[in-house]
Design an enzyme around this catalytic site. Structure first.
Site, PDB file in Angstrom:
ATOM      1  N   GLY A  82      41.478 -30.231  11.729  1.00  0.00           N
ATOM      2  CA  GLY A  82      41.648 -31.332  10.789  1.00  0.00           C
ATOM      3  C   GLY A  82      40.321 -31.720  10.185  1.00  0.00           C
ATOM      4  O   GLY A  82      39.262 -31.210  10.578  1.00  0.00           O
ATOM      5  N   PRO A 140      36.877 -33.857   9.197  1.00  0.00           N
ATOM      6  CA  PRO A 140      35.927 -34.570  10.069  1.00  0.00           C
ATOM      7  C   PRO A 140      36.307 -36.039  10.210  1.00  0.00           C
ATOM      8  O   PRO A 140      36.767 -36.676   9.265  1.00  0.00           O
ATOM      9  CB  PRO A 140      34.592 -34.427   9.325  1.00  0.00           C
ATOM     10  N   GLY A 141      36.121 -36.555  11.410  1.00  0.00           N
ATOM     11  CA  GLY A 141      36.335 -37.978  11.650  1.00  0.00           C
ATOM     12  C   GLY A 141      37.756 -38.370  11.967  1.00  0.00           C
ATOM     13  O   GLY A 141      38.061 -39.559  12.057  1.00  0.00           O
ATOM     14  N   THR A 142      38.649 -37.395  12.175  1.00  0.00           N
ATOM     15  CA  THR A 142      40.049 -37.736  12.435  1.00  0.00           C
ATOM     16  C   THR A 142      40.356 -37.888  13.925  1.00  0.00           C
ATOM     17  O   THR A 142      41.483 -38.243  14.267  1.00  0.00           O
ATOM     18  CB  THR A 142      40.980 -36.677  11.831  1.00  0.00           C
ATOM     19  N   LYS A 176      39.417 -35.489  16.677  1.00  0.00           N
ATOM     20  CA  LYS A 176      39.675 -34.284  17.463  1.00  0.00           C
ATOM     21  C   LYS A 176      38.938 -34.339  18.805  1.00  0.00           C
ATOM     22  O   LYS A 176      39.534 -34.080  19.864  1.00  0.00           O
ATOM     23  CB  LYS A 176      39.255 -33.041  16.670  1.00  0.00           C
ATOM     24  N   THR A 177      37.673 -34.674  18.761  1.00  0.00           N
ATOM     25  CA  THR A 177      36.908 -34.766  20.010  1.00  0.00           C
ATOM     26  C   THR A 177      37.397 -35.927  20.867  1.00  0.00           C
ATOM     27  O   THR A 177      37.429 -35.830  22.100  1.00  0.00           O
ATOM     28  CB  THR A 177      35.416 -34.937  19.694  1.00  0.00           C
ATOM     29  N   HIS A 197      30.458 -50.233 -20.468  1.00  0.00           N
ATOM     30  CA  HIS A 197      30.918 -48.937 -19.944  1.00  0.00           C
ATOM     31  C   HIS A 197      31.969 -49.132 -18.851  1.00  0.00           C
ATOM     32  O   HIS A 197      33.046 -48.530 -18.892  1.00  0.00           O
ATOM     33  CB  HIS A 197      29.720 -48.147 -19.396  1.00  0.00           C
ATOM     34  N   GLU A 198      31.656 -49.978 -17.883  1.00  0.00           N
ATOM     35  CA  GLU A 198      32.599 -50.205 -16.787  1.00  0.00           C
ATOM     36  C   GLU A 198      33.852 -50.929 -17.283  1.00  0.00           C
ATOM     37  O   GLU A 198      34.954 -50.698 -16.771  1.00  0.00           O
ATOM     38  CB  GLU A 198      31.923 -51.013 -15.677  1.00  0.00           C
ATOM     39  N   HIS A 232      36.341 -48.337 -18.504  1.00  0.00           N
ATOM     40  CA  HIS A 232      37.126 -47.772 -17.405  1.00  0.00           C
ATOM     41  C   HIS A 232      38.181 -48.776 -16.930  1.00  0.00           C
ATOM     42  O   HIS A 232      39.338 -48.421 -16.678  1.00  0.00           O
ATOM     43  CB  HIS A 232      36.211 -47.436 -16.218  1.00  0.00           C
TER      44      HIS A 232
END
Length: 656
Positions: free
Chosen positions: A198, A200-202, A204-205, A420-421, A424
């Site tokens: 999966g 990183p950071g999910t 597993k370890t 500019h912002e 968006h």
């Protein structure tokens, strides 16, 4: 330094001291008899002295056999300013020998033993250096696996949330270790290997640590990089030693973290020489399912790159189960937040379910970091409890970066960034298919001068054509606002244009969202000598390449036209948003919507489409991993599956 080295060093010191003392006594004492100088002269005058050896002020000599008492050795110290002594010795026929004056006997012995002492010290230094790297002297091939002891702090499945399916799969492994007869009576066999894969950071370890805490069985843990060293053959030797330890402690679990360090596809090395990593992998394959059986030894491995692992490693019989540990969904994020906030005093206004809804795409590590940042912010202001405002601050910090308050911007630069912002912002707020607007700011964060943040209302696993076209229009909004209101264009839209071009090209070449039809252009090739990385290969004609470029340009022009139409139609609202940004520097999504309601009379939040099925008839859905829907910020996106195609990573906008 451990006790063995200390004991050896103590014995070496004792032996050296014994030899030095022995040399000292042998040199100075022996059987020699000390006599007075007057007695020495009497012996010389009476003819009793046969031979003397003179070294400086020291005289050693022998008496004759005919002298009273027989032949004996003697020594004395004589004055150096008495030349008559030499005349008396010569007159009596005494044999005289002279030796140069040297160092003391102790110093002489020490100098004689100096080479031996140097070699002993060098050997001790070498032993200590061998110990420093975690190895023992002359035991390079020993495994570095750590056996988890009962004194270590245990992590159980109660400490793991958001991965219920993975916990269920691993819980069966633990049950098999505890009650193997429950499965073997029906002919079942224990799985030999479990691969946790999966992003990183999910967790597993963390899952592996939970297995160690739940299972009352020996648990060995090692990293994939711990196998390979500078010495040839060390990796394979350590694999053998690891499984030998496992067999002695069976039934047991062996956990290898980041197995892709040794499990990469064979043949991926540069050149034709011997590859130590491949030798290690071959030994691992043999140990997992070779000629000898490893009953009772379960191998659990974790990786975030399952696509580069060797096929022989992934076949049944080696890794029988592949457990996907993916990014948590809404329920999973809420569970993870509750786990991490158990020891943190929370204010009454903190609701983990609200935080979970506002953090789509966050991994377990991201959520843990969010909670930690909120607690640190509360402590910074001497609060007794962590409030919701602290979590909002932490979320902005994780998503958009740290505010660069020390950065001084000119009024012109601020005005340019604000419009500019706002470009968006207004496109994101008005387009129904775009993700809801969360926040817009012109405070520099990270490497960005301004940021517009969108957050989806739910977890998304596929994107429609209409949704992607809306996101292209949002990306174009900043450049158009500069043109319409400032009559100039800047480099601030560079990242927007890059991301929009990449997304449009993927719509044409990968997802079939163009007039060219449902065709994939560009074959993925594995660069085997570069570690199975993927490279694009042109498998179409030049005429088709021209058609692809035309389609990409048509999609981008359509998005540009859509965004310009929205901005020109709502110039007053955009101008008001920009001026409000210059005044306040940060606006929430609901504040922007309030301005739009005042200017247009339309509540665009209520008109937002939250479900893909509301797209226009005939529009197709597509899996679009990696193409993030947010503007100007690293917004969480769905996890790419195995063998993901490269996507333009969302990066902050308006870089300096």
């Amino acid at each position: 330094m451990n006790s063995t080295v200390k004991t050896a060093l103590l014995w070496v010191v004792i032996i050296v001291l014994v030899f030095l003392l022995w040399s000292l006594f042998q040199t100075t004492k022996g059987t020699s008899e000390p006599i007075a100088f007057s007695a020495f002269l009497d012996k010389v005058n009476s003819g009793q002295v046969e031979k003397v050896t003179i070294r400086g002020d020291e005289i050693r000599g022998d008496t004759k056999a005919t002298a009273p008492g027989g032949k004996r050795e003697f020594h004395l110290n004589a004055p150096s300013n008495y030349p008559q002594m030499y005349d008396q010795l010569r007159a009596k026929g005494v044999i005289m020998e002279f030796e140069p004056k040297g160092d003391a006997p102790f110093i002489t012995a020490l100098i004689g033993w100096a080479p031996v002492l140097f070699l002993i010290g060098l050997w001790i230094f070498f032993m200590r250096q061998m110990q420093a790297g975690g190895n023992k002297a002359l035991s390079f091939g020993k495994s570095k696996a750590k056996l988890l002891t009962g004194t270590a702090k245990k992590v159980t499945f109660k400490d793991v949330a958001g991965v219920d399916e993975a916990k269920l799969e691993l819980h069966e492994i633990i049950e098999f270790l505890k009650e193997p007869q429950k499965f073997t009576k029906l002919g079942g066999k224990i799985p030999k290997g479990v691969l946790l894969m999966g992003p990183p950071g999910t967790g597993k370890t963390l899952l592996a640590r939970a297995i160690a805490g739940e299972a009352n069985a020996p648990f060995f843990s090692i990293s994939g990089s711990d196998f390979v060293e500078m010495f040839v053959g060390v990796g394979a030797s350590r694999v053998r030693d690891l499984f030998e330890q496992g067999k002695k402690n069976a039934p047991c679990i062996i956990f290898i973290d980041e197995i892709d360090a040794v499990g990469r596809h064979r043949g991926a090395g540069l050149g034709g020489g011997h590859d130590e990593r491949e030798q290690t992998l071959n030994q691992l394959l043999v140990e997992m399912d070779g000629f000898e059986s490893n009953d009772g030894v379960i191998l659990v491995a974790a990786t975030n790159r399952p696509d580069v692992l060797d096929p022989a490693l992934l076949r049944p019989g080696r890794f029988d189960r592949r457990v996907v540990v993916d990014l948590p969904d809404l329920k999973g994020r809420e569970g993870i937040l509750r786990v991490h906030t158990r020891t943190i005093p929370l204010a009454e206004d903190v609701d983990p379910s609200i935080l979970a809804r506002g953090t789509p795409g966050f991994s377990g590590a991201d959520l843990a970091n969010l909670v930690n940042e909120a607690a640190l912010n509360a402590a910074r202001y001497d609060k007794k409890k962590v409030q919701m405002v602290d979590f909002e601050f932490a979320k902005d910090k994780v998503l958009m970066g740290v505010e660069r308050k020390s950065m001084v911007m000119s009024d012109r630069e601020k005005k340019n960034t604000s419009y500019h912002e706002s470009g968006h912002t207004i496109v994101a707020a008005i387009l129904p298919a775009a993700d809801p607007l969360h926040k817009v700011t012109i405070i520099p964060r990270g490497r960005a001068l301004g940021l517009t943040q969108q957050l989806p209302t739910e977890d998304k696993y596929s994107y429609s054509k209409r949704y992607l076209e809306a996101m292209l229009a949002v990306l174009m909004g900043g450049r158009i606002a500069e043109e319409v209101f400032l009559n100039e264009i800047t480099t601030g839209a560079g990242n927007d244009i890059e991301r929009a071009t990449g997304m449009a090209r993927r719509m044409v070449c990968e997802w079939g969202m163009s007039d060219l039809g449902p065709v994939t252009f560009g074959k993925k090739e594995e660069a085997i000598f570069l570690g199975r990385e993927f490279a694009q290969h042109q498998d179409f004609s030049e005429a088709t390449a021209i058609d692809i470029d035309k389609e990409v340009r048509r999609i981008l022009d359509k998005a540009y036209t859509t965004a310009k139409e929205i901005i020109v139609t709502n110039k007053t609202a955009l101008d008001k948003i920009a001026r409000k940004l210059l005044e306040r520097e940060t606006l929430e999504g609901w504040e922007v919507n309030q301005i739009l309601v005042e200017e247009t009379g339309v509540d665009y939040i209520k008109q937002k489409e939250y479900y893909p099925e509301e797209a226009a008839p005939g529009e197709k859905m597509t899996i679009a991993p990696g193409s993030g829907p947010s503007t100007d910020v690293q917004s969480p996106v769905p996890t790419p599956p195995a063998n993901p195609s490269p996507a333009p990573a969302p990066a902050p906008e308006r870089k300096t």
